[in-house]
Design an enzyme around this catalytic site. Structure first.
Site, PDB file in Angstrom:
ATOM      1  N   HIS A   1     136.863  38.056 -81.459  1.00  0.00           N
ATOM      2  CA  HIS A   1     136.052  39.368 -80.854  1.00  0.00           C
ATOM      3  C   HIS A   1     136.746  40.532 -80.794  1.00  0.00           C
ATOM      4  O   HIS A   1     136.412  41.331 -81.153  1.00  0.00           O
ATOM      5  CB  HIS A   1     135.355  38.935 -79.513  1.00  0.00           C
ATOM      6  CG  HIS A   1     134.331  37.847 -79.812  1.00  0.00           C
ATOM      7  ND1 HIS A   1     134.210  36.625 -80.108  1.00  0.00           N
ATOM      8  CD2 HIS A   1     132.905  38.292 -79.762  1.00  0.00           C
ATOM      9  CE1 HIS A   1     133.092  36.243 -79.920  1.00  0.00           C
ATOM     10  NE2 HIS A   1     132.264  36.982 -79.882  1.00  0.00           N
TER      11      HIS A   1
ATOM     12  N   HIS B   1     138.943  34.081 -72.663  1.00  0.00           N
ATOM     13  CA  HIS B   1     140.051  34.020 -73.420  1.00  0.00           C
ATOM     14  C   HIS B   1     141.308  34.224 -72.432  1.00  0.00           C
ATOM     15  O   HIS B   1     141.061  35.289 -71.531  1.00  0.00           O
ATOM     16  CB  HIS B   1     140.062  35.242 -74.486  1.00  0.00           C
ATOM     17  CG  HIS B   1     139.717  34.584 -75.853  1.00  0.00           C
ATOM     18  ND1 HIS B   1     140.206  33.863 -76.788  1.00  0.00           N
ATOM     19  CD2 HIS B   1     138.108  35.024 -76.612  1.00  0.00           C
ATOM     20  CE1 HIS B   1     139.313  33.602 -77.694  1.00  0.00           C
ATOM     21  NE2 HIS B   1     138.404  34.531 -77.706  1.00  0.00           N
TER      22      HIS B   1
ATOM     23  N   ASP C   1     145.823  35.986 -75.761  1.00  0.00           N
ATOM     24  CA  ASP C   1     145.116  35.819 -76.915  1.00  0.00           C
ATOM     25  C   ASP C   1     144.457  37.260 -77.248  1.00  0.00           C
ATOM     26  O   ASP C   1     144.446  37.712 -78.636  1.00  0.00           O
ATOM     27  CB  ASP C   1     143.693  35.060 -76.763  1.00  0.00           C
ATOM     28  CG  ASP C   1     144.063  33.601 -76.159  1.00  0.00           C
ATOM     29  OD1 ASP C   1     144.989  33.173 -76.669  1.00  0.00           O
ATOM     30  OD2 ASP C   1     142.954  32.891 -75.834  1.00  0.00           O
TER      31      ASP C   1
END
Length: 452
Positions: A338, A381, A385
């Site tokens: 994302h 996350h 990340d």
């Protein structure tokens, strides 16, 4: 009648004086003129005071006279300071170039009258470029190599049309691209689309494999994370992060439709997104991190047969891995997909819009930063990340565009070996892509016909 006196040294060190009393240059082609004949031409045109500078100091002969431009006269090492003399000498050079177009073509030059100087007659449509200033072109579009210079009103160079006019400059010479415009190369864009869709499919398969290897939360609890341990989880934050990504996507689609070089833009987006996600497949497969939060109902899942795995991969692929489409994934933590998409869209929006569109750029960056915050606030996350995803995406975007804009790969065999796909997609793109906009249809009347 003025008399030209010009001193020239012999190989033995002695000097002699040449006198021209209004003599016309010989009938030889300008391309074979010597320094003496150039001096004679300057004298006849009324520029005798510059013979010493041009012919004696800088040894200007016929070919170099044809290649002489106004930029050469203004800049070093000549550095003429009288504006009237610069303009008159430029006009004389243009007349000489028009009379010797065959010699110009043999030398690989274009005479300076071919440069666009504003509105041209017979234009068929309008384009927006040069940071919002509207420009019109006749028949063929003009493209220039080199670094773009924006000459605004009041600039000492004397150029300008309206608020802004664009020129390009390279080694103090204006050059026109013989092809006339950037080739969209639609077939390469189609190949880039196939590439990114194949990468998305491969990513879906890897996510299915990774889901089978998710560490047990009872054995491997969430790892310590400063941000996740300090900020309470916001349940609706991940949906807001995807909403930010959708808004950025719509902004980019609108820019893509109106951008003149939309094929090149979309090809670059597909190649960059595909390459980053291909790297993400490797990191996901190699290292399986523990689930970042107790709220995630993730556990190792075993599929019955290969067909069930394919169905799961197709579901992830068709839903673009988004929770808004009902897709729930586990184990794909290193690194955040994302964040990659949101950041890449932001950089494309800000790169391919004029610098004066500050509101668009501000909105794009706000959506990017808030999207990253919402990903972390949802505890979907780890912080590492998101950080790695942002770093890799921004570095790859900047490296790609630096190589493309400077065409450094043409001079580096190592670059062509390490980046073969980049070299393939960008081999015919000459320098930076200008931000020019036009109607996405061939004729604007097409829409009027549909509307009635």
């Amino acid at each position: 009648m003025k008399q030209l006196s010009w001193m020239q040294s012999t190989p033995s060190g002695n000097s002699f004086q040449l006198d021209f009393c209004g003599m016309a240059p010989s009938g030889d082609s300008v391309a074979v003129w010597s320094c003496k004949q150039v001096a004679q031409w300057l004298q006849e045109e009324g520029f005798g005071e510059y013979v010493e500078l041009l012919c004696s100091q800088h040894r200007l002969d016929g070919p170099s006279l044809l290649a002489l431009t106004e930029a050469d006269l203004r800049g070093p090492p000549l550095g003429l300071r009288v504006l009237g003399d610069i303009k008159r000498l430029t006009l004389a050079l243009r007349r000489l170039q028009r009379q010797n177009q065959a010699e110009l073509e043999e030398l690989g030059l274009q005479h300076s009258d071919s440069l666009p100087s504003g509105l041209s007659s017979g234009s068929e449509g309008g384009e927006w470029g040069c940071d919002g200033a509207e420009r019109m072109y006749n028949g063929a579009d003009h493209l220039f190599n080199g670094t773009e210079l924006r000459h605004r009103n009041g600039d000492r160079s004397g150029y300008g049309l309206g608020a802004t006019q664009c020129h390009t400059h390279s080694n103090w010479r204006y050059r026109q691209h013989l092809a006339g415009r950037l080739d969209p190369e639609v077939w390469k864009t189609v190949m880039s689309c196939i590439y990114v869709f194949c990468v998305f499919g491969f990513t879906s398969v890897v996510m299915v494999i990774v889901h089978e290897r998710v560490p047990d939360m009872r054995t491997y609890p969430p790892l310590p994370d400063i941000f996740l341990d300090s900020v309470p989880r916001i349940p609706w934050a991940f949906a807001m992060a995807e909403a930010c990504g959708l808004i950025l996507c719509y902004m980019f689609i609108l820019i893509l439709l109106l951008h003149k070089h939309r094929s090149i833009l979309f090809r670059r987006l597909c190649s960059l997104i595909g390459t980053v996600f291909l790297l993400r497949c490797c990191t996901m497969f190699v290292t399986s991190l523990s689930v970042p939060g107790q709220h995630l109902k993730c556990s190792s899942k075993t599929y019955g047969d290969i067909w069930e795995k394919i169905q799961r991969a197709l579901a992830i692929w068709s839903g673009f891995g988004m929770t808004l489409t009902g897709v729930q994934t586990c184990g794909d933590y290193m690194f955040s997909g994302h964040t990659v998409v949101i950041t890449m869209l932001n950089f494309f929006v800000t790169e391919y819009t004029p610098r004066t569109w500050n509101l668009i750029h501000t909105i794009s960056w706000v959506l990017n930063l808030f999207g990253i915050f919402f990903i972390l606030a949802a505890h979907e996350h780890y912080s590492i990340d998101v950080f790695i995803a942002f770093y890799i995406t921004t570095r790859l975007f900047l490296y790609y565009h630096t190589l493309a804009n400077t065409r450094a790969y043409q001079h580096s065999r190592r670059a062509r070996i390490w980046f073969p796909m980049f070299s393939f997609f960008e081999c015919n793109v000459n320098g930076p892509v200008p931000n020019q906009y036009n109607w996405p249809f061939n004729k604007p009347a097409f829409m009027k016909t549909l509307i009635g």
